[in-house]
Scaffold this active site. Structure first.
Site, PDB file in Angstrom:
ATOM      1  N   ASN A 153       0.795  -1.244   0.000  1.00  0.00           N
ATOM      2  CA  ASN A 153       0.000   0.000   0.000  1.00  0.00           C
ATOM      3  C   ASN A 153       0.819   1.281   0.000  1.00  0.00           C
ATOM      4  O   ASN A 153       0.348   2.314  -0.449  1.00  0.00           O
ATOM      5  CB  ASN A 153      -1.001  -0.013   1.161  1.00  0.00           C
ATOM      6  CG  ASN A 153      -0.341  -0.089   2.506  1.00  0.00           C
ATOM      7  OD1 ASN A 153       0.823  -0.455   2.628  1.00  0.00           O
ATOM      8  ND2 ASN A 153      -1.073   0.249   3.549  1.00  0.00           N
ATOM      9  N   GLY A 228       2.379  -5.711   7.612  1.00  0.00           N
ATOM     10  CA  GLY A 228       1.426  -6.528   6.867  1.00  0.00           C
ATOM     11  C   GLY A 228       0.310  -6.976   7.780  1.00  0.00           C
ATOM     12  O   GLY A 228       0.001  -6.317   8.774  1.00  0.00           O
ATOM     13  N   SER A 229      -0.274  -8.114   7.442  1.00  0.00           N
ATOM     14  CA  SER A 229      -1.453  -8.548   8.179  1.00  0.00           C
ATOM     15  C   SER A 229      -1.088  -9.085   9.567  1.00  0.00           C
ATOM     16  O   SER A 229       0.028  -9.566   9.794  1.00  0.00           O
ATOM     17  CB  SER A 229      -2.188  -9.648   7.402  1.00  0.00           C
ATOM     18  OG  SER A 229      -1.434 -10.843   7.447  1.00  0.00           O
ATOM     19  N   GLY A 233       1.882 -11.577  10.613  1.00  0.00           N
ATOM     20  CA  GLY A 233       2.739 -11.033  11.661  1.00  0.00           C
ATOM     21  C   GLY A 233       2.874 -11.979  12.843  1.00  0.00           C
ATOM     22  O   GLY A 233       3.950 -12.082  13.440  1.00  0.00           O
ATOM     23  N   GLU A 464       8.062   2.997  14.170  1.00  0.00           N
ATOM     24  CA  GLU A 464       8.856   3.327  12.996  1.00  0.00           C
ATOM     25  C   GLU A 464       8.880   4.846  12.895  1.00  0.00           C
ATOM     26  O   GLU A 464       8.073   5.547  13.492  1.00  0.00           O
ATOM     27  CB  GLU A 464       8.223   2.713  11.758  1.00  0.00           C
ATOM     28  CG  GLU A 464       7.955   1.230  11.970  1.00  0.00           C
ATOM     29  CD  GLU A 464       7.926   0.445  10.691  1.00  0.00           C
ATOM     30  OE1 GLU A 464       8.998   0.190  10.139  1.00  0.00           O
ATOM     31  OE2 GLU A 464       6.826   0.095  10.250  1.00  0.00           O
TER      32      GLU A 464
HETATM   33  C1  UN1 Z   1       0.172   2.341   6.261  1.00  0.00           C
HETATM   34  O1  UN1 Z   1      -1.010   2.432   6.005  1.00  0.00           O
HETATM   35  O2  UN1 Z   1       0.713   1.232   6.326  1.00  0.00           O
HETATM   36  O3  UN1 Z   1      -0.248   7.855   8.221  1.00  0.00           O
HETATM   37  C2  UN1 Z   1       1.061   3.509   6.442  1.00  0.00           C
HETATM   38  C3  UN1 Z   1      -0.449   7.502   7.058  1.00  0.00           C
HETATM   39  C4  UN1 Z   1       0.733   7.291   6.147  1.00  0.00           C
HETATM   40  C5  UN1 Z   1       1.339   5.969   6.377  1.00  0.00           C
HETATM   41  C6  UN1 Z   1       0.364   4.820   6.314  1.00  0.00           C
HETATM   42  N1  UN1 Z   1       1.688   8.325   6.363  1.00  0.00           N
HETATM   43  O4  UN1 Z   1      -1.568   7.299   6.633  1.00  0.00           O
END
Ligand code: UN1
Length: 497
Positions: A153, A228-229, A233, A464
Site C-alpha cells: 500500500n 502486513g497482516s 505477523g 517506525e
Molecule cells: C500504512 O497504512 O501502512 O499515516 C502507512 C499515514 C501514512 C502511512 C500509512 N503516512 O496514513
C-alpha cells in the site's frame, strides 16, 4: 510480446532467481496492462542474499555514520528529481491516484533527509561513574543484516522508513517487497546504488511468502521488520521469538473517527472522506469506523452519503480520479464478503456495496465506496480489518461512550476526534488506546519525523519513523574507562562491601 524481465539484486549485481521462476506484475486498474515479469525467489536466493549482505555489513559498519548519512542525502535528492516518474509507475502497479503516490514518494524523501542528519546525531549518553577517575558512557552499534518485509500500500514510503534508518545505523539490508509492487522497489534500489551505497549493502529479493519466510527463518538475519497482516505477523513473531531475533511488527488497524455533537461538521466530513476512501481504504491507518454522537448522527450521515456518492472511481493516473482500484481480486472478494456479513448481521448498506464494473472499470478490481449504517459494536464489520473502501457507522449518546467504543477493538493504531471543546480533545489524547490520535484531522497522514505505530494487536511495542526507530536498528553498548590506575570495585569500594 515478450515482457520485460526484472531481476533480483544480490551479490552486488542484478541476477535472475535461482528458482528460474518469474511472475507477471499487472496494473490493478487494467489487468491487460502488464508492467513486467518479476522473480519468484526461493530459499537459495535468500541464502545468497544473506551471504552477500554479511560482506556488505563488514564494510558498511566501518563507514562513519555521517558518511552513511551523506549517501542518504543523495538518495533524497535523487528521489526528489524523479518524484513524478516514480509516482506514475507506482500508481500503475498499485492503483492509488497520482496525488497520493506523490505523497508516498515525498514521505520517502522526508525520511531520507531525516536519516541523513541522524548520521550526525545518533546520540549516546555520558553519565557520571560512582567511582573516581572512571568514565561511563553508552553509544550505538549496528546489529548486522536487517531483513525487511514490506506491503503493497505504500510501495516507496514503507521500504524507505525501514531501510534508511537501518542503513544509517550501519546495518546491511535485504528487502523483500510485496509481490504486487516490485517495480517501485526496483527503482528504489537503483537509486540507492546510484547514490553511492556499496552494492553488497543492499539486496533486493523479489517474491511471495516463500521468499519472505526464508528471510525470516534465516539464522544470520538478526533483525526483522515486517508490515502486513496480523495473521502473517503472528507467524513472523513466533519464528523470531524462537530464534531470539529483534523484530518490529506493524499490523492491522480498525481506526475510528469520532465526531462529537459540537464538531465543525464540514471539517469532519472532509476528514472522513479522505480517511475512509483515500488509498481505497487500503491503509493500516484508514478510517474504517465512524462514531457519531446522536444529535448530529442523521445529518452527518446524509452529508457523507451525498459527498461519497460523487467520488469518482478510475485509473489513478487519469485526471479527476478520486478512488483507485483494490490491489487484486482476492482483496475485492474479501471486501464483498464483509458487505454480505454486514447485511447478515443487520447493518444497512447506505451507499455502494458492489463491484464497480461499468465501462473501463471492467478491466480492474474496482469496488464502490461503501457506507454501512446501523452497525452495532458486536458486528464483525465493527471489529475486523477489511482493508477496503468500507466505512462502518456507529451511533453513541455521549463522548464517554465514544471513547470506550474506540477502545473496544483488538487493534490500536490511529484514532481521530472532531470537537471544538479543548477539554474533550485533551481527554481523547489521554484516553484513546492508540499509538496516534488526531484532533480535528483524519486518522491517516502521519508525518515521517514522528514515531509511527500502534498498541494492542497492531504492533509489538516498537515504533517506525522519528527518533525512536534508530533505537530499533542499533544496539546499545556501554563503555567504562577506568583511568585511576588501580582496581576499583563498583558497589564495593564506593558503598562498602
Ligand atoms: C500504512 O497504512 O501502512 O499515516 C502507512 C499515514 C501514512 C502511512 C500509512 N503516512 O496514513
Amino acid at each position: 510480446m515478450a515482457q520485460q524481465r526484472f531481476l533480483n539484486h544480490i551479490g552486488g549485481a542484478w541476477v535472475a532467481p535461482r528458482t528460474g521462476a518469474f511472475a507477471p506484475n499487472v496494473n490493478p486498474a487494467d489487468h491487460r496492462d502488464v508492467i513486467g515479469e518479476f522473480p519468484r525467489s526461493g530459499a537459495a536466493d535468500v541464502a545468497a542474499a544473506v551471504a552477500s549482505a554479511q560482506r556488505g555489513f563488514a564494510q558498511w559498519k566501518r563507514t562513519p555514520a555521517p558518511l552513511r548519512g551523506d549517501v542518504l542525502r543523495r538518495v533524497g535528492d535523487l528521489l526528489a528529481a524523479r518524484k513524478e516518474e516514480i509516482a506514475s509507475l507506482m500508481t500503475r502497479e498499485m492503483g492509488k491516484p497520482l496525488a497520493e503516490t506523490r505523497g508516498d514518494v515525498q514521505e520517502g524523501i522526508d525520511t531520507a533527509y531525516y536519516a541523513a542528519t541522524e548520521g550526525r546525531r545518533m546520540f549516546g549518553h555520558t553519565v557520571p561513574s560512582e567511582l573516581a577517575n572512571k568514565w561511563a558512557m553508552s553509544f550505538r552499534r549496528p546489529i548486522g543484516v536487517a531483513g525487511l518485509v514490506t506491503p503493497f500500500n505504500f510501495p516507496l514510503a514503507i521500504p524507505t522508513w525501514k531501510a534508511f534508518p537501518a542503513l544509517v545505523c550501519g546495518n546491511s539490508v535485504i528487502l523483500k517487497p510485496a509481490e504486487d509492487v516490485p517495480h517501485t522497489a526496483h527503482v528504489l534500489v537503483e537509486i540507492l546504488l546510484e547514490a553511492g551505497l556499496p552494492p553488497e549493502v543492499i539486496q533486493l529479493v523479489h517474491g511471495d511468502g516463500e521468499a519472505g519466510r526464508a528471510l525470516v527463518e534465516h539464522p544470520d538475519v538478526p533483525v526483522i521488520s515486517f508490515t502486513g497482516s496480523t495473521e502473517t505477523g503472528s507467524r513472523v513473531g513466533e519464528t523470531c521469538g524462537r530464534m531470539h531475533k529483534r523484530l518490529s511488527l506493524e499490523m492491522g488497524g480498525k481506526n475510528a473517527q469520532v465526531v462529537l455533537d459540537d464538531a465543525d461538521l464540514e471539517l469532519a466530513l472532509e476528514g472522513v472522506l479522505w480517511g475512509a476512501f483515500g488509498t481505497t481504504g487500503q491503509r493500516c491507518t484508514a478510517t474504517s469506523r465512524l462514531i457519531l454522537q446522536a444529535e448530529i448522527h442523521d445529518r452527518f450521515v446524509t452529508m457523507l452519503h451525498d459527498r461519497a456518492k460523487a467520488l469518482r472511481l478510475g485509473d489513478g493516473r487519469a485526471a479527476g480520479t478520486d478512488v483507485g482500484p483494490l490491489i487484486h481480486e482476492e482483496a475485492r472478494e474479501k471486501v464483498e464478503r464483509y458487505v454480505a456479513i454486514a447485511r447478515d448481521e443487520g447493518a444497512t448498506v447506505a451507499l455502494g456495496g458492489h463491484r464497480a464494473t461499468d465501462g473501463a472499470l471492467a478491466h480492474g478490481t474496482f469496488f464502490e465506496p461503501t457506507i454501512l449504517v446501523g452497525v452495532q459494536p458486536a458486528h464483525r464489520v465493527a471489529r475486523e480489518e477489511i482493508f477496503g473502501p468500507v466505512l462502518s457507522v456507529l451511533r453513541v449518546e455521549t463522548a464517554d461512550e465514544a471513547f470506550a467504543l474506540n477502545n473496544d477493538v483488538a487493534y490500536g493504531l490511529s484514532s481521530s476526534v472532531y470537537t471544538r471543546d479543548v477539554r474533550l480533545a485533551f481527554r481523547a489524547l489521554q484516553e484513546l488506546d492508540n499509538g496516534i490520535t488526531y484532533v480535528n484531522a483524519p486518522t491517516i497522514g502521519a508525518e515521517a519525523h514522528l514515531p509511527f505505530g500502534g498498541v494492542k494487536q497492531t504492533g509489538n511495542g516498537h515504533r517506525e519513523g522519528g527518533w525512536e526507530v534508530y533505537e530499533f536498528y542499533s544496539e546499545t553498548k556501554v563503555g567504562y574507562v577506568d583511568y585511576s590506575g588501580r582496581l576499583q570495585r563498583a558497589q564495593l569500594d564506593t558503598y562498602g562491601g
